[in-house]
Design a protein around this motif. Structure first.
Motif, PDB file in Angstrom:
ATOM      1  N   THR A   1      73.516  55.193  11.775  1.00  0.00           N
ATOM      2  CA  THR A   1      73.596  54.186  10.718  1.00  0.00           C
ATOM      3  C   THR A   1      73.316  54.781   9.255  1.00  0.00           C
ATOM      4  N   ALA A   2      72.632  56.250   9.332  1.00  0.00           N
ATOM      5  CA  ALA A   2      72.385  57.003   8.097  1.00  0.00           C
ATOM      6  C   ALA A   2      73.425  57.385   7.444  1.00  0.00           C
TER       7      ALA A   2
ATOM      8  N   ALA B   1      81.683  47.586  10.534  1.00  0.00           N
ATOM      9  CA  ALA B   1      81.190  47.610   9.288  1.00  0.00           C
ATOM     10  C   ALA B   1      82.022  48.301   8.261  1.00  0.00           C
TER      11      ALA B   1
ATOM     12  N   SER C   1      79.625  53.672   2.429  1.00  0.00           N
ATOM     13  CA  SER C   1      78.721  53.272   1.887  1.00  0.00           C
ATOM     14  C   SER C   1      77.795  54.093   0.642  1.00  0.00           C
TER      15      SER C   1
ATOM     16  N   TRP D   1      79.273  68.829  -2.398  1.00  0.00           N
ATOM     17  CA  TRP D   1      79.427  69.340  -4.013  1.00  0.00           C
ATOM     18  C   TRP D   1      78.730  70.701  -4.298  1.00  0.00           C
TER      19      TRP D   1
ATOM     20  N   GLY E   1      69.984  53.304   5.314  1.00  0.00           N
ATOM     21  CA  GLY E   1      69.683  51.535   5.583  1.00  0.00           C
ATOM     22  C   GLY E   1      70.431  51.308   6.796  1.00  0.00           C
TER      23      GLY E   1
ATOM     24  N   ALA F   1      76.272  55.929  -2.191  1.00  0.00           N
ATOM     25  CA  ALA F   1      76.151  55.911  -3.673  1.00  0.00           C
ATOM     26  C   ALA F   1      76.003  57.262  -4.183  1.00  0.00           C
TER      27      ALA F   1
ATOM     28  N   ASN G   1      83.478  47.591   4.633  1.00  0.00           N
ATOM     29  CA  ASN G   1      82.799  48.287   3.547  1.00  0.00           C
ATOM     30  C   ASN G   1      83.804  49.025   2.587  1.00  0.00           C
TER      31      ASN G   1
ATOM     32  N   ASN H   1      74.605  48.233  17.860  1.00  0.00           N
ATOM     33  CA  ASN H   1      74.700  48.922  16.679  1.00  0.00           C
ATOM     34  C   ASN H   1      75.950  49.728  16.554  1.00  0.00           C
TER      35      ASN H   1
ATOM     36  N   ALA I   1      78.637  47.036  15.508  1.00  0.00           N
ATOM     37  CA  ALA I   1      78.312  46.706  14.242  1.00  0.00           C
ATOM     38  C   ALA I   1      78.843  47.690  13.062  1.00  0.00           C
ATOM     39  N   LEU I   2      78.408  49.025  13.481  1.00  0.00           N
ATOM     40  CA  LEU I   2      78.885  50.094  12.499  1.00  0.00           C
ATOM     41  C   LEU I   2      80.710  50.194  12.677  1.00  0.00           C
TER      42      LEU I   2
ATOM     43  N   LEU J   1      76.098  57.233   5.361  1.00  0.00           N
ATOM     44  CA  LEU J   1      76.722  56.208   4.782  1.00  0.00           C
ATOM     45  C   LEU J   1      78.062  56.535   4.173  1.00  0.00           C
TER      46      LEU J   1
ATOM     47  N   THR K   1      75.429  47.572   7.827  1.00  0.00           N
ATOM     48  CA  THR K   1      76.046  46.472   7.395  1.00  0.00           C
ATOM     49  C   THR K   1      75.403  45.120   7.769  1.00  0.00           C
TER      50      THR K   1
ATOM     51  N   LEU L   1      73.623  43.880  11.003  1.00  0.00           N
ATOM     52  CA  LEU L   1      72.389  44.376  11.626  1.00  0.00           C
ATOM     53  C   LEU L   1      70.939  43.757  11.039  1.00  0.00           C
TER      54      LEU L   1
ATOM     55  N   HIS M   1      80.491  55.580   6.555  1.00  0.00           N
ATOM     56  CA  HIS M   1      80.635  54.075   6.670  1.00  0.00           C
ATOM     57  C   HIS M   1      80.847  53.598   5.201  1.00  0.00           C
TER      58      HIS M   1
ATOM     59  N   THR N   1      73.873  58.906  -5.003  1.00  0.00           N
ATOM     60  CA  THR N   1      72.495  59.830  -4.731  1.00  0.00           C
ATOM     61  C   THR N   1      72.678  60.305  -3.449  1.00  0.00           C
ATOM     62  N   GLU N   2      73.522  59.776  -2.565  1.00  0.00           N
ATOM     63  CA  GLU N   2      73.803  60.162  -1.147  1.00  0.00           C
ATOM     64  C   GLU N   2      73.672  61.777  -0.923  1.00  0.00           C
ATOM     65  N   THR N   3      72.677  62.167  -0.097  1.00  0.00           N
ATOM     66  CA  THR N   3      72.347  63.566  -0.097  1.00  0.00           C
ATOM     67  C   THR N   3      73.487  64.342   0.743  1.00  0.00           C
TER      68      THR N   3
END
Lengths: 1079, 646
Positions: free
Chosen positions: B82-83, B615, B90, B102, A879, B92, B619, B608, B611-612, B85, A882, A885, B88, B94-96
């Motif tokens: 951006t991917a 971010a 962010s 792990w 996604g 979760a 975050n 980008n 922003a990242l 996460l 932020t 974007l 960043h 489920t994050e690959t």
């Protein structure tokens, strides 16, 4: 119980010898035939007669037998026969394929006229093939579906599977797409297994085969096709019966003169529905929106403007890769029988040119069947079949190249759809000839799809030999012993070669640079042997007590091999695979595996008062797939059924219009053992590839480790099934109705189940979970019109199945699956869920809620847009990390949990690929010498995930030079606030979304065949028995709301990821002209 | 007749019955079962390789995901992907990348468990071989568990192999207890490996006893730091670090850059042994199946296929890192030269452009005052020796422990236990001095002829102090300078990087600029290493700050920073501060009023990136002290528990 045909042969007068190859067992049986043949005679009184059909036409080739003897004779061309019968009250048995067998007591009349009825309609005495035997239909206690083979043969298809869809209630036949030569997915009464194989067990002439290549059978040679659905009919196949059983018998010779049959057709396949793509004007407009600078330099040179592209037709890439393909089939057989010998010899050749260029399917096949009545008590026979089939061409749904896969540009049709229709500054014509589009941006390495299709050599060859021999001995008239020995020897070979004109081998691409010219081959070999011993005791103690007992002992052994290798940097482009060994050899494969099965089974059928029918069976299966030292090597599978022929009761009999009524109920347990041969053991492997080494001192040391964790507690997956059915016949069975309700519960699922990764492994095969399939089936066969003029009969069936997971591994209530092969951006994105209480496969993603509109943003002084605080932003996998974007025109998804963030916590079920009901409607019309067959098939209530739209309606990012669907013209712009198509280069598109979930319901006019049979009087003069010419068409018209090319699609299989459409091979519309001829 | 048939049937059935026992007892032919393995030394070796193999396994660990996603997002660098996460803050459950980390960790644990449980089955092993194997195996298992608790907190202490699905239902052990176990196991391993020395090995991928000691120092610092705060472990850390120093097995390589060139060139430093343990990667073009390679994602972006090898750069260095080094900001001369050679090595002063399959790309200098948009420069693919170069994969090794880290840990532990003593000062100053290099540096360039006709700035080339040769090309590493022109003449030549290790005066070559005739000579200055020394007399807290800063300068890009910040308890504040600096810049200013750390300037091409970079600061919350426990564990292990906040 109908008597077996053992006693129906006459004198042995003729010996035939055949060149039978390979199988020594079969030669032995032929030896037996020769050695034990004896002669028997009996004659007293001569009878003559004529056999006609209901229209009064004489019927040649009808078998006439004296009941209880081996005396018999065929009818001649005029339907006449002459036969000697004993003086005392003899009974003659008349039989002919497709007609009801008739028994006539010979009175004093020496000249008989017999009328045979076709076996539609009144069919209670019709014989039904069941597991390890046959039964009169009236005596059947289970749920047994019979496909009308004659109707199926009206379809112009390659294999019987293709024409099976919609024919039998409860049998769902689906094909992933239209790839010539591909196997179809057949499921009976819904998926039991979550991750395992759900295909039924096939029993071809008594030989159980778990995963046959159904292309090996010529559809013309099938005599009967029976589907065993409920547990009482499948339990006799024990550990392999849970998914249902498809019993196929092939044609045998009939008593009588040699009959030569030819059936051939020739036709054209084409694609009727294509994707609507952007035209050059729309395309250039899109380019301009993505990047005006590049677009100006590429498309607006030499005074050209956007309007210059208005009249430019551009290149239609679908025209370039799709074509009209000829489809032809020829089938020749000779059959007959005299004395104690019956023979059937046939050969066929099929050539199906695909609708995608350079793809085709070819099959050559031959069959010999020989049966010999040796003496009153002994009968032997042998059947051999050999098939060679070859599929050619790239597989658009797969990224076929093993080199550098996981890139949707390898999907042929995606490449064709996305290839730009017009070039700018480069010569417009040259796009067709350029291997690589000259204006591609860095990183985009789409190869011209024409080159891909023509140069990606991908060949799949299958050779299958089946030899099947039996001997049957009647100890007494009640006790019969039958022994069968059979071998199924299958050899396959896959060949791949990528020359310099392919993406994988071109020096212009990353993959080509890394690997050079490359190729691979893989040989597979599966040898499957079986021997079965069946003892049948059949006794009618009196009229009211009839007992049939069957005992079975069987051993099956299967050995498989695979070997081959890949090679890269092959120096020579011109010799194809012949040069492979000169390259650098990689990924060598050499594997072997085997498994065995030993089984004991018994079955009892008992009929009381001809009203009450009982069946009980039990089978014990021992399998090498389970720990020989544990308690689970043997599984036991019991079943029982009762039926009440209430039509025989007085209170029903008084209603004349009811010709038949039967209530059935059954319960039984069956199994599924479709797992790897050694899954109970942990496996240490040194696996190939780049991950199995460690480096010490700049030298590699192979790393061996346990790659698969074994589970010694493994056992069968079991299915308990309850079935209740009602059979009704009205007006002398002109209307026949069959209703069935079933409830299947599958437990101890053989689930490749995720385990905590803290164990060091990601999954293990274990017996966990439960599923349920409940459903309702209705079959209605009617004779609508009958008489001298127009005849119309129809067959309608509809099935409802509800699939539900009752439990998974106990820790989790769902299983998430990502759909692979979508390219790096989407490869790990979850797309499907298997959830307790819901069907095995459901689409899972974010709910599309239109686009972010300008009103969702605050406009900052510097002209940029900032999302308002109360509007959720997307921050899931792949996604935008932020809110800054998130921009107007981006897709908006429902923030289901209301936390202001759209992420993985907002994923929900967005579609259900399971149909609510499916069915078929078959119609046969005859008028004078014309016959017409119309077959409709439908599926209702299933969803399709149209992934083509993910990548062709604003993929992220839309690379320059990538064409899009025409629908994307309506994309979001500040002046076109669309809520259906987002802006170019939107954020947050790499998700699974409800936006592209579509209703996949369809009704399809599947088969139409119109035939004309020449009158027999004319034919006789010309020396023909029959001559029929016909025109047939397949996949004629489809009624659907689905926007993709074809709603009958599931390119990622029918397991956890059903109903996924991406770059599917187009389904062909085929029109043919054909001829049936017999001499 | 009848008898014949029956006989045949009976015989037929008998034949099959006899074979039925065999039919049901098949033996696998294409793989080995554990029962038949672990018999010989070769089999033990290959299984031990699989325990190590996790380190470079697929996409999981020291390949791309750990590097660019799990370990990033600090004051040293920011991810432009951006991917990513996790980078960043962010991610979760489920994050690959989190799931994969792990999974890789516990694959290593399981392989070690399996080998330890089976090694006794082998025959013919010497005592020393067996002891070393067990020692390495115990160490690796402990190292994996250390990594697990470092990133995830309470984790399963899985120290027996998995035998059935039920073994997966395992409760989580508190982080402190995991540290205690890890320290005990590593202590055992140290004793078992006491005769496995760096000086006896000619390579660095295998664990030696000093590696174990150094790792113990690291583990103890983590146990002592936030959030476990088992502060008695500082003394243990000190003791272990001192043991490494006392062993005499390791010294600092005088040239900081050579450490990383060695990693790229597949060379082992058998003189200094500064790199104590590293992850091995390998490439051989003629044996494509036999390679252990990583995706080059950290480095100077290089798009085209050329002899430098591609880098799909996902990481940029921060202005914070750039400004952490001492330098001379000179707006007039447009230079900001640093005497610390680490800066222009760690933060590449150039970008790459062009190049073909046979010609090198051009190194284009970055504007002297642009500090946010630079790429990390530690890993430079042009020093790879494997030929032909694989465009998309790199055989560069990756250090897991360096001696300079040991010195900094010693200084840190000493400061925590005894305060900023001379022992602490001595250790940190060794590292700082090495950063300055030895010999002479180019202090200035004197123009001897200003030339004529210069319309654009000419290129100044100063001869090399270090030449690295490989089969295809020569890379030189000289001081760098830029020129200013006025009226067709060169008015000044200003050093942008003075370099070190000069023993003779290098030549100065002036090319381009359309002019002619200009000449210049370099002026050398002997390097005074004491200038690198840390200000004496700092308080304990200030010394701690100095350590934190020094670790940034020395160890950036080695996947340590995020965890270091966490154990110091300043991860949140540091990341937030980085976000603020990226958006607004800092308050400290140069004498001319320019912000020492300016905001990340925004343009259409890097919207980008900006922003990242911002971010991450927005975050991050307390919960990101740990990664989320992966969903793959939570959904399958009934006894698992999620970290707070996820």
């Amino acid at each position: 119980m109908k008597r077996s045909f053992t006693k129906h042969a006459e004198q042995f007068s003729q010996r035939m010898s055949f060149a039978v190859q390979r199988c020594r067992g079969i030669l032995l049986i032929i030896g037996l035939v020769a050695a034990f043949c004896t002669t028997a005679t009996a004659q007293q009184r001569q009878i003559t007669g004529t056999v006609v059909d209901k229209k009064g036409e004489p019927m040649p080739g009808v078998s006439v037998l004296v009941k209880g003897t081996q005396t018999g004779a065929p009818t001649d061309l005029n339907g006449k026969f002459t036969i000697r019968v004993p003086q005392d009250k003899a009974v003659l048995v008349f039989s002919f394929i497709g007609y009801l067998t008739k028994e006539v007591a010979v009175g004093t009349d020496n000249n008989l006229k017999i009328t045979l009825n076709e076996n539609e309609g009144t069919a209670l005495n019709e014989v039904v093939i069941i597991g390890y035997g046959q039964q009169a239909k009236k005596d059947v206690t289970g749920s047994v579906g019979q496909a009308s083979v004659t109707d199926m043969q009206k379809a112009v298809v390659r294999s019987f599977e293709e024409s099976l869809a919609g024919r039998v209630a409860g049998v769902q036949v689906s094909s992933g797409d239209g790839q010539p030569g591909d196997a179809l997915n057949i499921v009976i009464r819904g998926n039991n297994s979550v991750t395992g194989n759900n295909s039924p067990l096939y029993v071809i002439d008594g030989f159980p085969i778990e995963n046959p290549d159904n292309n090996i059978l010529n559809p013309n040679e099938i005599e009967t096709l029976t589907v065993l659905k409920d547990a009482s009919s499948t339990a006799i196949y024990g550990a392999r019966g849970a998914n249902g059983v498809i019993l196929i018998t092939t044609k045998k010779g009939k008593m009588g003169d040699a009959v030569i049959n030819y059936n051939g057709y020739y036709g054209i396949s084409s694609v009727t529905k294509r994707q609507q793509l952007m035209n050059p004007y729309q395309f250039v407009q899109l380019q301009n929106e993505i990047n005006p600078t590049v677009t100006a330099a590429t498309y607006f040179t030499n005074g050209k403007t956007l309007d210059s592209y208005k009249d430019n037709p551009g290149i239609d890439w679908q025209d370039q890769v799709l074509r009209k393909g000829p489809f032809s089939n020829h089938n020749l057989s000779i059959s007959g029988g005299s004395g104690g010998t019956r023979y059937f010899i046939s050969g066929s050749y099929t050539n199906q040119q695909g609708v995608v260029i350079a793809s085709d399917y070819k099959r050559g096949q031959g069959r010999i069947s020989l049966d010999q009545q040796v003496n009153k008590k002994l009968k032997v026979g042998v059947t051999t079949n050999y098939t060679n089939s070859i599929s050619n061409g790239t597989v658009p749904r797969n990224q076929t190249s093993s080199i550098g896969g996981n890139d949707i540009n390898f999907n042929l049709l995606y490449a064709a759809w996305s290839y730009r229709p017009v070039a700018g500054s480069s010569d417009p014509g040259s796009l067709l000839d350029d291997l690589l589009d000259p204006d591609l941006i860095t990183g985009d390495q789409r190869i011209n799809p024409i080159y891909s299709a023509l140069n990606e050599y991908n060949k799949r060859i299958n050779n299958v030999f089946i030899g099947n021999a039996y001997a049957e001995y009647s100890f007494t008239k009640n006790l019969t012993y039958r022994v069968t020995a059979a071998a199924n020897l299958a050899k396959g070979r896959n060949e791949v070669f990528n020359n310099t004109q392919t993406r994988a081998g071109s020096p212009l691409t990353i993959q080509g640079q890394a690997n050079g010219i490359n190729g691979s081959f893989l040989n597979t070999e599966t040898n499957d042997y079986i021997t079965e011993n069946v003892l049948t005791y059949n006794k009618a103690f009196n009229k009211n007590n009839v007992l049939t007992a069957t005992g079975i002992y069987s051993i099956q052994y299967d050995k498989s091999k695979a070997n081959g290798y890949s090679a890269i940097h092959v120096p020579d482009d011109t010799r194809g695979l012949d040069a492979l060994a000169y390259g650098t050899i990689t990924n060598p494969v050499y594997t072997t595996s085997d498994y065995g099965l030993q089984s004991f089974a018994a079955r009892l059928n008992y009929s009381w008062m001809e009203k009450y029918l009982f069946t009980a069976s039990i089978r014990a299966d021992g399998s090498s797939k389970f720990d020989p030292n544990g308690p689970n090597q043997y599984g036991y599978f019991p079943s029982g059924a009762i039926a009440w022929r209430l039509g025989q009761e007085k209170f029903i009999k008084k209603y004349d219009f009811i010709s038949n009524a039967k209530l059935r109920a059954s319960y039984g347990v069956t199994g599924n053992n479709r797992i790897g041969p050694y899954d109970y053991q942990s496996q240490i492997t040194f696996y190939n590839g780049s991950n199995a080494y460690y480096v010490f001192n700049n030298a590699i040391v192979p790393a061996y480790t346990i790659t698969t964790l074994g589970n010694r507690d493994l056992k069968w997956e079991s299915t308990g099934q309850f079935d209740a059915g009602l059979d009704l016949g009205f007006f002398k069975d002109r209307i026949q109705l069959e209703l069935d309700y079933y409830d299947k519960r599958t437990y101890d699922l053989l689930l490749n189940t995720p385990i905590p990764t803290s164990t060091g492994y990601a999954n293990i095969t274990a017996n966990v979970g439960k599923t349920q399939n409940r459903g309702f089936e209705l079959t209605l066969n009617t004779i609508n019109l009958t008489g001298k003029g127009l005849n119309w009969s129809s067959s309608f069936n509809i099935s409802f199945n509800k699939n539900k997971i009752l439990a998974l591994n106990g820790q989790t209530d769902n299983l998430l699956t990502a759909v692979g092969g979508q390219g790096n951006a989407l490869n790990n994105i979850v797309g499907y869920i298997a959830k307790v209480g819901k069907p095995i496969s459901q689409m899972y993603g974010l709910v599309y809620d239109g686009n972010y509109q300008l009103s969702d943003f605050t406009r900052l002084p510097n002209g940029t847009y900032l999302l308002k605080d109360n509007v959720p932003s997307y921050s899931g996998s792949n996604g935008v990390a932020t809110r800054a974007l998130q921009q107007p025109g981006d897709p908006k998804y429902k923030d289901i949990n209301g936390d202001g963030l759209v992420n993985d916590n907002d994923l929900t079920v967005i579609g259900d690929p399971n149909p609510i009901h499916t069915g078929g409607f078959n119609n046969n019309f005859t008028y004078k010498n014309f016959d017409l067959n119309i077959f409709l098939q439908w599926s209702y209530g299933n969803d399709i995930y149209n992934a083509n739209r993910v990548n062709l309606e604003g993929s992220t990012p839309i690379g320059l030079t990538v064409n899009q669907l025409a629908t994307y013209v309506n994309r979001w712009t500040p002046t076109n606030p669309s809520n259906s198509y987002y802006r170019v280069n939107a954020n947050g598109t790499r998700v699974t979304t409800s936006r592209v979930v579509e209703d996949g319901s369809f009704m399809r006019l599947k088969t139409v065949q119109l035939g004309y049979t020449l009158p027999s009087k004319i034919l006789q003069k010309a020396g023909f028995k029959t001559l029929r010419a016909y025109a047939a068409a397949q996949n004629i018209a489809t009624l659907t709301g689905y926007s993709g090319p074809d709603p009958e699609v599931s390119v990622k299989g029918y397991g956890l990821t059903q109903g996924y459409d991406f770059s599917a091979y187009p389904r062909a519309f085929t029109v043919t002209l054909g001829l049936n001829l017999s001499l | 007749m009848k008898r014949h048939i029956i006989n045949i049937a009976i015989i037929g059935s008998l034949v099959f019955s006899v074979s039925c026992k065999k039919v049901l007892q098949t033996t696998p032919t294409s793989f080995l079962a554990p029962a038949n393995y672990f018999q010989t030394q070769t089999q033990i070796d290959t299984y031990l390789a699989s325990v190590y193999d996790v380190l470079n396994n697929d996409v999981f660990w020291y390949r791309d995901q750990f590097r660019t996603q799990i370990s990033e997002g600090t004051d040293e660098s920011y991810s432009t992907n951006t991917a990513a996460l996790a980078a960043h803050y962010s991610a979760a459950p489920t994050e690959t990348s989190v799931n994969n980390l792990w999974k890789a960790i516990y694959q290593g644990v399981e392989r070690a468990n399996t080998l330890l449980e089976n090694i006794d089955k082998a025959s013919g092993l010497t005592d020393a071989y067996k002891r070393h194997t067990i020692g390495e195996c115990k160490f690796l298992r402990a190292y994996y568990l250390f990594t697990a608790t470092q990133h995830f907190g309470d984790v399963p202490l899985k120290i027996t192999s998995t035998k059935s699905p039920a073994d997966g239902q395992i409760a989580f052990t508190p982080s402190k207890a995991v540290y205690d176990y890890v320290i005990q196991e590593m202590t055992d391993a140290e004793a078992m490996l006491i005769d496995q020395k760096a000086s006896n090995l000619s390579y660095t991928e295998r664990v030696t006893y000093t590696t174990v000691e150094a790792m113990l120092a690291r583990v103890c610092l983590f146990a002592a730091g936030n959030p476990v705060n088992d502060t008695k472990r500082y003394a243990d850390a000190l003791a272990w670090a001192k043991k490494v120093v006392a062993s005499g097995e390791h010294r600092l390589n005088p040239d900081y850059r050579q450490i990383f060139i060695n990693e790229s060139a597949d060379l082992y430093d058998n003189t200094y042994h500064e790199v104590m343990w590293e992850v091995g990667f390998y490439f051989n073009a003629s044996l494509p199946a036999l390679r252990e390679i990583t995706n080059p994602l950290i480095g100077v972006n290089n798009n085209s296929i050329n002899p430098y090898g591609k880098v799909a750069a996902n990481t940029r260095s921060t202005a914070i890192l750039y400004r952490a080094y001492t330098s001379t900001y000179n707006p007039t001369a447009q230079t900001d030269a640093s005497p610390d050679i680490r800066r222009d090595w760690c933060v590449a002063p150039y970008t790459l452009t062009g190049g073909t399959t046979t010609t090198n790309p051009t190194e284009v200098p970055i504007a002297w005052n642009s500090w946010w948009m630079r790429y990390p420069g530690k890993w430079r693919r042009q020093y790879e020796t494997a030929r032909p170069i694989d465009p998309n994969n790199s055989p560069q090794n990756s250090p897991l422990m360096r001696y300079s880290d040991v010195l900094l840990m010693l200084a840190e532990a000493e400061n925590e236990v005894n305060g900023p003593t001379s022992v602490a000062y001595d250790a940190i100053n060794q590292v700082r001095r090495r950063g300055y290099g030895t010999g002479s540096r180019v202090s200035s360039v004197t123009i001897t002829n200003a030339g004529t006709g210069y319309t654009t700035v000419p290129t100044i080339t100063i001869g090399a102090s270090l030449t690295f040769n490989n089969t295809l090309f020569t890379v030189t590493n000289g001081a760098t300078a830029t020129a200013l022109i006025s009226g067709g003449k060169i008015t000044s030549i200003n050093i942008t990087s003075p370099n070190a290790f000069y023993t003779t005066v290098p030549t100065v070559t002036i090319t381009g600029g359309n002019g002619t005739g200009a000449t210049a000579t370099a002026v050398l200055q002997t390097i005074d290493q004491t200038a690198a020394d840390l200000t004496p007399g700092l308080t304990r807290d200030d010394f701690r700050l100095a350590i934190q800063n020094e670790r940034l300068k020395e160890l950036n890009g080695e996947f340590l920073r995020r965890q270091d910040l966490k154990r110091w308890g300043i991860l949140l504040s540091t990341v937030k501060s980085r976000g603020d600096l990226a958006s607004s810049g800092g308050t400290n200013r140069f004498p001319n009023g320019v912000q020492m750390i300016p905001p990340l300037s925004s343009s259409s091409s890097n919207v980008n990136d900006l922003a990242l970079a911002i971010a991450d600061g927005q975050n991050i919350t307390d919960r990101f002290i740990y990664l989320p426990i992966p969903s793959s564990e939570i959904t399958t292990n009934a006894k698992s528990k999620q970290n707070p906040g996820f």
